[in-house]
Design a protein around this motif. Structure first.
Motif, PDB file in Angstrom:
ATOM      1  N   GLU A 106       0.832  -1.213   0.000  1.00 37.17           N
ATOM      2  CA  GLU A 106       0.000   0.000   0.000  1.00 37.17           C
ATOM      3  C   GLU A 106       0.858   1.251   0.000  1.00 37.17           C
ATOM      4  OE1 GLU A 106      -2.447  -0.423   3.399  1.00 37.17           O
ATOM      5  OE2 GLU A 106      -3.745  -1.993   2.522  1.00 37.17           O
ATOM      6  N   LEU A 107       1.942   1.247   0.785  1.00 37.73           N
ATOM      7  CA  LEU A 107       2.828   2.409   0.826  1.00 37.73           C
ATOM      8  C   LEU A 107       3.567   2.585  -0.501  1.00 37.73           C
ATOM      9  CD1 LEU A 107       4.311   2.106   4.433  1.00 37.73           C
ATOM     10  CD2 LEU A 107       2.669   3.795   3.601  1.00 37.73           C
ATOM     11  N   LEU A 110       1.172   4.257  -2.698  1.00 38.76           N
ATOM     12  CA  LEU A 110       1.068   5.675  -2.344  1.00 38.76           C
ATOM     13  C   LEU A 110       2.298   6.438  -2.819  1.00 38.76           C
ATOM     14  CD1 LEU A 110      -0.311   8.029  -0.895  1.00 38.76           C
ATOM     15  CD2 LEU A 110       0.743   7.240   1.243  1.00 38.76           C
ATOM     16  N   ARG A 111       3.479   5.822  -2.667  1.00 38.48           N
ATOM     17  CA  ARG A 111       4.702   6.480  -3.134  1.00 38.48           C
ATOM     18  C   ARG A 111       4.660   6.692  -4.644  1.00 38.48           C
ATOM     19  NH1 ARG A 111       9.822   2.813  -3.226  1.00 38.48           N
ATOM     20  NH2 ARG A 111       8.541   2.045  -4.954  1.00 38.48           N
ATOM     21  N   GLN A 113       1.934   7.075  -6.429  1.00 36.62           N
ATOM     22  CA  GLN A 113       0.964   8.145  -6.683  1.00 36.62           C
ATOM     23  C   GLN A 113       1.586   9.513  -6.426  1.00 36.62           C
ATOM     24  OE1 GLN A 113      -2.484   7.370  -4.297  1.00 36.62           O
ATOM     25  NE2 GLN A 113      -3.057   5.491  -5.429  1.00 36.62           N
ATOM     26  N   LEU A 114       2.305   9.615  -5.294  1.00 29.93           N
ATOM     27  CA  LEU A 114       2.955  10.901  -4.990  1.00 29.93           C
ATOM     28  C   LEU A 114       3.999  11.250  -6.042  1.00 29.93           C
ATOM     29  CD1 LEU A 114       3.401  10.521  -1.118  1.00 29.93           C
ATOM     30  CD2 LEU A 114       1.792  12.024  -2.309  1.00 29.93           C
ATOM     31  N   ARG A 117       2.113  12.427  -9.108  1.00 32.71           N
ATOM     32  CA  ARG A 117       1.610  13.794  -8.905  1.00 32.71           C
ATOM     33  C   ARG A 117       2.742  14.806  -8.984  1.00 32.71           C
ATOM     34  NH1 ARG A 117      -1.515  13.858  -3.400  1.00 32.71           N
ATOM     35  NH2 ARG A 117      -1.309  16.094  -3.842  1.00 32.71           N
ATOM     36  N   SER A 219       4.301  17.393  -1.038  1.00 33.36           N
ATOM     37  CA  SER A 219       4.370  16.138  -1.794  1.00 33.36           C
ATOM     38  C   SER A 219       5.734  15.480  -1.626  1.00 33.36           C
ATOM     39  CB  SER A 219       4.090  16.394  -3.274  1.00 33.36           C
ATOM     40  OG  SER A 219       2.780  16.912  -3.449  1.00 33.36           O
ATOM     41  N   ARG A 222       6.070  14.285   1.989  1.00 34.96           N
ATOM     42  CA  ARG A 222       5.232  13.101   2.191  1.00 34.96           C
ATOM     43  C   ARG A 222       5.860  11.874   1.521  1.00 34.96           C
ATOM     44  NH1 ARG A 222       2.399  10.248   5.468  1.00 34.96           N
ATOM     45  NH2 ARG A 222       0.651   9.095   4.506  1.00 34.96           N
ATOM     46  N   GLN A 223       6.421  12.064   0.331  1.00 36.36           N
ATOM     47  CA  GLN A 223       7.061  10.957  -0.373  1.00 36.36           C
ATOM     48  C   GLN A 223       8.280  10.463   0.406  1.00 36.36           C
ATOM     49  OE1 GLN A 223       8.265  11.945  -4.322  1.00 36.36           O
ATOM     50  NE2 GLN A 223       8.615   9.829  -4.920  1.00 36.36           N
ATOM     51  N   VAL A 226       7.099   8.376   3.303  1.00 42.24           N
ATOM     52  CA  VAL A 226       6.653   7.062   2.856  1.00 42.24           C
ATOM     53  C   VAL A 226       7.848   6.159   2.589  1.00 42.24           C
ATOM     54  CG1 VAL A 226       5.488   5.829   0.984  1.00 42.24           C
ATOM     55  CG2 VAL A 226       4.448   7.874   1.961  1.00 42.24           C
TER      56      VAL A 226
END
Length: 410
Positions: A106-107, A110-111, A113-114, A117, A219, A222-223, A226
């Motif tokens: 999951e992480l 998310l990584r 996705q970040l 983005r 971003s 946050r990355q 993660v």
């Protein structure tokens, strides 16, 4: 009278001499023992675990082959607490690894996705800066054109002032306008350099924070968080996987231990015959209880006693003849060991009693060579049977006998 007849006296003398020779000849020509006993060792089979006899052992006198199963022991009261604890701990470690792998996946998503983005924002910002750069380039061109116009106007006014057409004030106004256009050109160049610097840094992945770019630090931060979390989870996955492997090995060893305590099959260590048994089907036994004894017929021997004066004449390797009491068949043997009368004899696992030694009796052990006795399982290989043993002398040794007699007399 007949008794006084010469022929009768000669006959009686010859008979007495013959009797004396018959009595003394065996002692002169060899050593004979009448108190020998055929003997052998036996193996004591003890219980390897606690439990109940599941398969009764063979009866006494039953021949058994090497590696033949003699009996089985079952134990239904084995302690499985350690096994259950290891199984639970192993399952917990495996579940923990699965949960950590799920969280890591999951992480990672998310990584990604970040990162996506951030890449989109970077591309959009680069496109915006490229447009802004083109605008700034046009502004620089306009500012330079205005500066050229202001310089031309100033030169023209200065020329007209020299002719008295324009006043000094008008010339100063043109000079001020030229200075302003020159400043605009410099400002435009600096702004153009700033945009080019931001564009170059952005292409290398460095964001220069400005108005409307507050999302970029978040971003990226946050990355990074993660990524740190993913690395921590990877470390925990390795630790739990290692622990799960260790538990798996411990579990295998514990399962082997439990299986060895649940049931045991006892096999015969060699081919022989059941000598004694102490249990029956259904008997409860504990560890190291004696279950039965297996007679080892592979090496039969006879223990005899001879006067210690003949000790030096009987030594290991001497050939001997053995005859069982009541049988005419003679078996071959060799002297295996010779011990003096005062030697301390250690008790061995012997099937038959050794002859009781008297004062100044040497103990001789004669090893029987392989014969039909070794496979006579129906008669317990004749173990315990009385035997006569004879060991021949190499010579009469009369000189030694006379010296010994002389020593005893004087």
């Amino acid at each position: 009278m007949l008794l006084n007849h010469r022929i009768t006296r000669i006959t009686v003398g010859i008979l007495l001499l013959t009797l004396a020779v018959v009595v003394l000849l065996p002692g002169l020509t060899g050593f004979t023992s009448l108190d020998g006993t055929v003997n052998a060792r036996f193996a004591v089979i003890n219980a390897p675990i606690d439990g109940e006899i599941g398969q009764a052992p063979p009866r006494i006198g039953t021949p058994v082959a090497e590696n033949e199963t003699l009996l089985t022991i079952r134990n239904e009261r084995v302690n499985r607490a350690i096994l259950a604890s290891l199984q639970a701990e192993g399952k917990t470690a495996a579940d923990r690894v699965t949960a950590l792998e799920r969280e890591r996946d999951e992480l990672v998503a998310l990584r990604n996705q970040l990162a996506h983005r951030l890449e989109q924002f970077k591309n959009a910002t680069i496109a915006s800066l490229e447009r802004e750069l083109r605008i700034m380039q046009k502004r620089v061109e306009v500012s330079r054109a205005q500066d050229v116009v202001a310089r031309v106007d100033l030169d023209r006014r200065q020329e007209l002032e020299s002719k008295g057409i324009f006043t000094r004030k008008m010339v100063e106004a043109a000079a001020a306008a030229g200075a302003a256009t020159g400043g605009e050109v410099e400002i435009s160049n600096l702004s153009l350099d700033l945009v080019e610097q931001r564009l170059m840094a952005l292409r290398e992945g460095i964001f220069i924070v400005g108005d409307g770019q507050n999302d970029v630090p978040y971003s990226r931060q946050r990355q990074d968080e993660v990524i740190v979390r993913i690395n921590d989870i990877n470390t925990r996955i390795v630790e739990n996987s290692t622990r799960a492997d260790q538990i798996e090995r411990q579990l295998e060893e514990e399962e082997k231990r439990v299986r060895s305590l649940e049931q045991a099959e006892i096999a015969s260590p060699f081919s022989g015959v059941v000598w004694t048994r102490n249990v029956v089907n259904g008997s409860n036994v504990i560890l190291n209880n004696e279950l039965l004894r297996i007679l080892d017929c592979r090496e039969l021997f006879v223990d005899i006693l001879v006067p210690e004066v003949d000790y030096d004449e009987i030594y290991p390797g001497r050939e001997a003849e053995v005859r069982l009491l009541g049988r005419s068949e003679v078996f071959k043997g060799k002297v295996q060991a010779v011990k003096g009368s005062s030697a301390v004899v250690e008790k061995d696992n012997l099937a038959a009693k050794e002859p009781e030694a008297k004062e100044r009796d040497a103990r001789i052990r004669v090893q029987l060579l392989p014969s039909a006795l070794n496979t006579d399982f129906g008669n317990f290989c004749q173990v315990g049977r009385s035997a006569q043993v004879r060991i021949s002398r190499h010579n009469l040794q009369l000189t030694q006998w006379i010296k010994g007699l002389w020593f005893n007399l004087f």
